[in-house]
Design an enzyme around this catalytic site. Structure first.
Site: not given
Lengths: 108, 460
Positions: B386-387
């Protein structure tokens, strides 16, 4: 040179060696490198043995034995876990790079 | 006076530690380097038994055996996904051991204080304080990563006052120790150190935690070095200094890879809520699809890039993913894995995890080499990451990951996210890319979804 200056000299030189030896490491190996460095400072086990083996006081003995257990966990665990990680990096060599591996003649 | 052969052997061990670190900096030499380090450590530990008339030898051997058994068991049982917290735990016990050794040494120094150089006492105080900081801090990082407590920053009112007071107390206690040594001063120093360790790490959250582990690792190295000075032992001095220096350097490298400064990581949360992400699921609309739809996207793409993340490893879905990639490649699609330097929980962690699943090394492409390719890519499949693809790193100055170089997944024609839920990633912030019109979400457990996806692609 006084003894303190000798120690300072060793310290300063070691700082430069420490920075120098890891200055070009790729991020691929950051985790094993951190873990390996971690294992090396487990050498405090040696210090723990020295202080425990020279004490006559019972409280100090118990504290020293605790220090030995902790330091041994750090040192032995650190080296074993690093080796486990590094095994994964070597395992793929025969598969991915079979040709170059055979040319460097039994270096493993 | 220490015999010459002992000093020379210690010197050889110190050289071996340098070789070990040097070996660990390259993949070809890493394993042999680690083994050289281990052998040197064992030799260094055996030496005192050979030339000194040590007391309590049976007890010492039992303690070593207990520690060895604990270390080996822990090291062998730990899963690769849990590696960062294992490193933290090992580091913590090392720091604790250093603090205890220094406390015992202080006991020896007290009766002969007048004949001892004041600097030796300063080094002893340093070891006690920093060793305790490293111990307590590492235990907190362990608890955070093991999810025994929240991995998010913990800040309480007054923290910004308590912390400087604790630091000042450490300084005062150290000065008192030099003027008039007492063992109880050392014990108090130890307790204050534990408090500082807690206060230092509690406000650090999410993706910053591994960097703190590296920093604490460097701290422990320095305490071991100081301990070496106190005990007049050159192996401890050199080994500790090596780890302290290289660990500090590694910490700076890692912080740079994430676009953060170390000061910001440690004290960012104190200044304001800037490192506090949302931490809750958003209710904004997203586009989701079933495995069949995603299979069509993938099956008819010419170029696919996979972005693997920690979620993939947790679901143990690497093997299924590899099968899917094999099928796609057999269909004529060009597929690569894009590896972000901090994918996983720690730099290089993803490489370890994929290596465990025997993903072919040549398919793993590092960020700098693949980032230009996203704009020519039909589909990016983000699995459990995600990040590392969050455009907020470029666009949102207040975001905790702002400045971190990311994979340019947003430039691809289509983006497919495989996610369990809308919960934000490790850094605790929402990902705008999820709401992009080009993005499709495939909800579910990574292993389960990949299995369905694999069957659907095979059926095309």
């Amino acid at each position: 040179m006084s003894e303190a200056v000798v120690w300072l000299t060793i310290f300063v030189l070691s700082v430069f060696v420490g920075i120098e030896v890891i200055s070009k490491v790729s991020s691929t190996l950051h985790t094993p490198l951190m873990s390996g460095a971690n294992a090396i400072h487990g050498i405090i086990l040696l210090g723990a043995i020295l202080v425990t083996g020279t004490t006559d006081n019972n409280v100090a003995l118990v504290v020293g034995l605790v220090a030995i257990v902790l330091a041994a966990v750090n040192m032995v665990g650190g080296f074993v876990v690093t080796d486990r990680m590094l095994q994964m990096f070597t395992r793929k060599k025969p598969k991915a790079a079979a040709a170059p591996a055979s040319s460097d003649g039994g270096a493993a | 006076m220490t015999p010459t052969w002992v000093q020379l052997t210690y010197l050889a061990c110190a050289v071996c530690f340098i070789l070990a670190l040097k070996g660990l900096s390259g993949p070809k030499t890493a394993r042999i380097g680690n083994i050289i380090g281990a052998v040197a450590a064992v030799v260094a530990v055996i030496i005192p038994f050979l030339y000194l008339d040590l007391k309590h030898v049976p007890l010492i051997l039992v303690a070593i055996a207990i520690g060895t058994a604990g270390g080996v068991l822990g090291a062998q049982r730990v899963q690769m996904t849990q590696m960062p917290q294992m490193v933290a735990l090992f580091n913590g016990v090392g720091g604790g051991a250093a603090a205890l050794v220094a406390l015992l040494e202080l006991r020896e120094l007290v009766p002969v204080q007048d004949s001892v150089n004041w600097f030796v006492i300063v080094a002893t105080a340093f070891t006690i304080a920093v060793g305790s900081i490293s111990f307590a801090g590492s235990i907190v990082t362990f608890a955070k990563l093991q999810e025994l407590m929240t991995s998010r920053p913990v800040v309480f009112p007054g923290l910004r006052y308590v912390f400087p007071i604790a630091l000042a107390t450490t300084l005062v206690l150290s000065v008192r120790l030099v003027i008039e040594s007492h063992v109880w001063l050392g014990v108090v120093l130890c307790l204050v150190g534990l408090l500082i360790g807690l206060l230092l790490v509690l406000p650090v959250g999410g993706a910053d935690v591994p960097i703190v582990i590296s920093l604490l690792n460097a701290f422990t190295g320095l305490t071991v070095a100081a301990g070496g000075y106190v005990l007049s032992n050159v192996v401890l001095l050199v080994a500790g200094t090596l780890v302290g220096a290289s660990g500090t350097f590694l910490t700076l490298l890692m912080a740079k890879a994430m676009g953060r400064s170390v000061a910001n990581i440690l004290f960012g949360a104190l200044k304001g809520g800037s490192t506090l992400g949302a931490g809750v699921a958003s209710d904004r609309p997203v586009k989701s699809a079933g495995p069949e739809d995603v299979a069509i996207l993938l099956g008819y793409a010419d170029r696919v890039i996979i972005v693997p993340g920690y979620g993939l490893a947790v679901a143990q879905a690497q093997h299924t993913l590899r099968e899917l990639v094999d099928v796609l490649i057999a269909r004529g699609t060009k597929v690569d894995y894009a590896i972000h330097p901090v994918a996983g929980r720690m730099p290089g962690h993803m490489n370890v995890l994929l290596a465990e699943a025997q993903v072919p090394y040549e398919q793993l492409i590092e960020m700098d080499h693949i980032n230009g390719e996203f704009k020519h890519t039909d589909v990016v499949l983000v699995v459990g990451a995600n990040d590392v693809v969050n455009p907020a790193a470029k666009t949102t100055p207040g975001a905790p990951i702002y400045g971190m170089p990311i994979l340019n997944a947003d430039e691809a024609q289509q983006i497919v996210f495989m996610k369990r839920s809308m919960r934000p990633g490790f850094a605790g912030i929402e990902n705008e890319l999820l709401f992009d019109p080009k993005t499709t979400l495939l909800f579910g457990d990574a292993k389960d979804s990949l299995g369905k996806l694999l069957n659907s692609v095979k059926a095309l």
